[in-house]
Design a protein around this motif. Structure first.
Motif, PDB file in Angstrom:
ATOM      1  N   LEU A   8       5.541 -16.909 -10.858  1.00 56.51           N
ATOM      2  CA  LEU A   8       4.744 -16.154 -10.025  1.00 56.51           C
ATOM      3  C   LEU A   8       5.265 -14.715  -9.720  1.00 56.51           C
ATOM      4  O   LEU A   8       6.007 -14.305  -9.574  1.00 56.51           O
ATOM      5  CB  LEU A   8       4.590 -17.246  -8.743  1.00 56.51           C
ATOM      6  CG  LEU A   8       3.843 -16.611  -7.777  1.00 56.51           C
ATOM      7  CD1 LEU A   8       2.625 -16.373  -8.093  1.00 56.51           C
ATOM      8  CD2 LEU A   8       3.871 -17.349  -6.425  1.00 56.51           C
ATOM      9  N   ASN A   9       4.442 -13.715  -9.958  1.00 59.60           N
ATOM     10  CA  ASN A   9       4.468 -12.587 -10.058  1.00 59.60           C
ATOM     11  C   ASN A   9       4.341 -11.797  -8.543  1.00 59.60           C
ATOM     12  O   ASN A   9       4.695 -11.033  -8.351  1.00 59.60           O
ATOM     13  CB  ASN A   9       3.882 -11.774 -11.198  1.00 59.60           C
ATOM     14  CG  ASN A   9       4.486 -10.609 -10.800  1.00 59.60           C
ATOM     15  OD1 ASN A   9       2.944  -9.113 -10.850  1.00 59.60           O
ATOM     16  ND2 ASN A   9       5.077 -10.086 -11.263  1.00 59.60           N
ATOM     17  N   HIS A  10       2.806 -12.299  -8.129  1.00 62.11           N
ATOM     18  CA  HIS A  10       1.794 -11.783  -7.129  1.00 62.11           C
ATOM     19  C   HIS A  10       1.076 -12.693  -7.024  1.00 62.11           C
ATOM     20  O   HIS A  10       0.894 -13.735  -7.282  1.00 62.11           O
ATOM     21  CB  HIS A  10       1.901 -10.481  -7.537  1.00 62.11           C
ATOM     22  CG  HIS A  10       0.251 -10.315  -7.421  1.00 62.11           C
ATOM     23  ND1 HIS A  10       0.687 -10.373  -9.145  1.00 62.11           N
ATOM     24  CD2 HIS A  10      -0.741  -9.843  -8.004  1.00 62.11           C
ATOM     25  CE1 HIS A  10      -0.244  -9.854 -10.073  1.00 62.11           C
ATOM     26  NE2 HIS A  10      -1.904 -10.204  -8.582  1.00 62.11           N
ATOM     27  N   PRO A  48      -6.788  -1.358  -2.394  1.00 66.25           N
ATOM     28  CA  PRO A  48      -6.832  -2.390  -1.006  1.00 66.25           C
ATOM     29  C   PRO A  48      -5.898  -3.341  -0.027  1.00 66.25           C
ATOM     30  O   PRO A  48      -5.857  -3.738   0.210  1.00 66.25           O
ATOM     31  CB  PRO A  48      -7.814  -3.196  -0.914  1.00 66.25           C
ATOM     32  CG  PRO A  48      -8.216  -3.358  -2.626  1.00 66.25           C
ATOM     33  CD  PRO A  48      -7.301  -2.540  -3.376  1.00 66.25           C
ATOM     34  N   PHE A  49      -4.594  -2.807  -0.888  1.00 64.85           N
ATOM     35  CA  PHE A  49      -3.251  -3.697  -0.751  1.00 64.85           C
ATOM     36  C   PHE A  49      -2.349  -3.228  -0.807  1.00 64.85           C
ATOM     37  O   PHE A  49      -1.872  -1.620  -0.476  1.00 64.85           O
ATOM     38  CB  PHE A  49      -2.806  -4.287  -2.774  1.00 64.85           C
ATOM     39  CG  PHE A  49      -4.754  -4.938  -3.543  1.00 64.85           C
ATOM     40  CD1 PHE A  49      -4.374  -5.994  -2.578  1.00 64.85           C
ATOM     41  CD2 PHE A  49      -4.537  -4.433  -4.362  1.00 64.85           C
ATOM     42  CE1 PHE A  49      -5.595  -7.277  -3.730  1.00 64.85           C
ATOM     43  CE2 PHE A  49      -5.450  -5.233  -5.241  1.00 64.85           C
ATOM     44  CZ  PHE A  49      -6.401  -6.399  -4.998  1.00 64.85           C
ATOM     45  N   ILE A  50      -2.025  -4.149   0.555  1.00 71.03           N
ATOM     46  CA  ILE A  50      -0.030  -3.514   0.357  1.00 71.03           C
ATOM     47  C   ILE A  50       0.559  -4.506   0.633  1.00 71.03           C
ATOM     48  O   ILE A  50       0.406  -5.786   0.674  1.00 71.03           O
ATOM     49  CB  ILE A  50      -0.355  -3.060   2.472  1.00 71.03           C
ATOM     50  CG1 ILE A  50      -1.384  -2.378   2.818  1.00 71.03           C
ATOM     51  CG2 ILE A  50       1.020  -2.858   3.306  1.00 71.03           C
ATOM     52  CD1 ILE A  50      -0.968  -1.834   4.559  1.00 71.03           C
ATOM     53  N   ALA A  51       1.705  -4.352  -0.271  1.00 70.17           N
ATOM     54  CA  ALA A  51       2.420  -5.286  -0.802  1.00 70.17           C
ATOM     55  C   ALA A  51       3.969  -5.348  -0.673  1.00 70.17           C
ATOM     56  O   ALA A  51       4.823  -3.892   0.086  1.00 70.17           O
ATOM     57  CB  ALA A  51       2.503  -4.723  -2.837  1.00 70.17           C
ATOM     58  N   GLY A 107      11.530 -11.227  -6.485  1.00 67.52           N
ATOM     59  CA  GLY A 107      10.681 -10.458  -7.257  1.00 67.52           C
ATOM     60  C   GLY A 107       8.788 -10.483  -6.760  1.00 67.52           C
ATOM     61  O   GLY A 107       7.579  -9.913  -7.494  1.00 67.52           O
ATOM     62  N   VAL A 108       8.364 -11.633  -6.534  1.00 67.66           N
ATOM     63  CA  VAL A 108       7.293 -11.637  -6.255  1.00 67.66           C
ATOM     64  C   VAL A 108       7.064 -11.115  -5.018  1.00 67.66           C
ATOM     65  O   VAL A 108       7.581 -10.600  -4.105  1.00 67.66           O
ATOM     66  CB  VAL A 108       6.899 -13.470  -6.154  1.00 67.66           C
ATOM     67  CG1 VAL A 108       5.713 -13.874  -5.595  1.00 67.66           C
ATOM     68  CG2 VAL A 108       7.820 -14.966  -6.554  1.00 67.66           C
TER      69      VAL A 108
END
Length: 129
Positions: free
Chosen positions: A5-7, A36-39, A45-46
């Motif tokens: 799974l990456n994100h 629109p993203f805040i990571a 690493g996900v």
């Protein structure tokens, strides 16, 4: 190549509020912002990519996080200090408690968008090798 799974995208009423709730609780960092993203990056690493969408469009999801006992203790202290409702079980029958499944600790609580969050120190079924 192995599959990892990456994100994943987590819908929020307010992406900053939800991301900051998460990073403050688990002592993480916001690692990127674009569109629109805040990571928020996890140790494996996900990334959790928080995105603002209309509240009526949010379908509550369940997210479970495996943490060390030290991380659990620190997060649980923040949960109790902030008065966040929490439970030992997903049915919310044991308010203000934690569980001790598989010899570890676990707790359930809601994030600002209404997603069910779970912290566990031991994966279901027993300890990691």
């Amino acid at each position: 190549m192995s599959v990892e799974l990456n994100h994943t995208i987590i819908h929020a009423r307010n992406n900053r509020e939800s991301a900051e709730f998460f990073v403050d609780l688990l002592d993480l960092e916001i690692t990127a912002e674009w569109g629109p993203f805040i990571a928020v990056a996890l140790s494996n690493g996900v990334t959790l990519d928080f995105a603002t969408i209309p509240a009526e469009s949010i379908t509550p999801q369940h997210y479970a996080f495996l943490v060390s006992q030290e991380e659990f203790d620190a997060a649980y202290a923040r949960i109790t200090q902030r008065g966040i409702e929490h439970y030992a079980d997903p049915q919310r029958q044991h308010p203000g408690e934690i569980n001790h499944h598989d010899g570890g600790c676990g707790v359930y609580f809601m994030d600002p968008a209404g997603h069910a969050m779970e912290l566990i120190t031991v994966p279901y079924g027993g300890r990691l090798s």
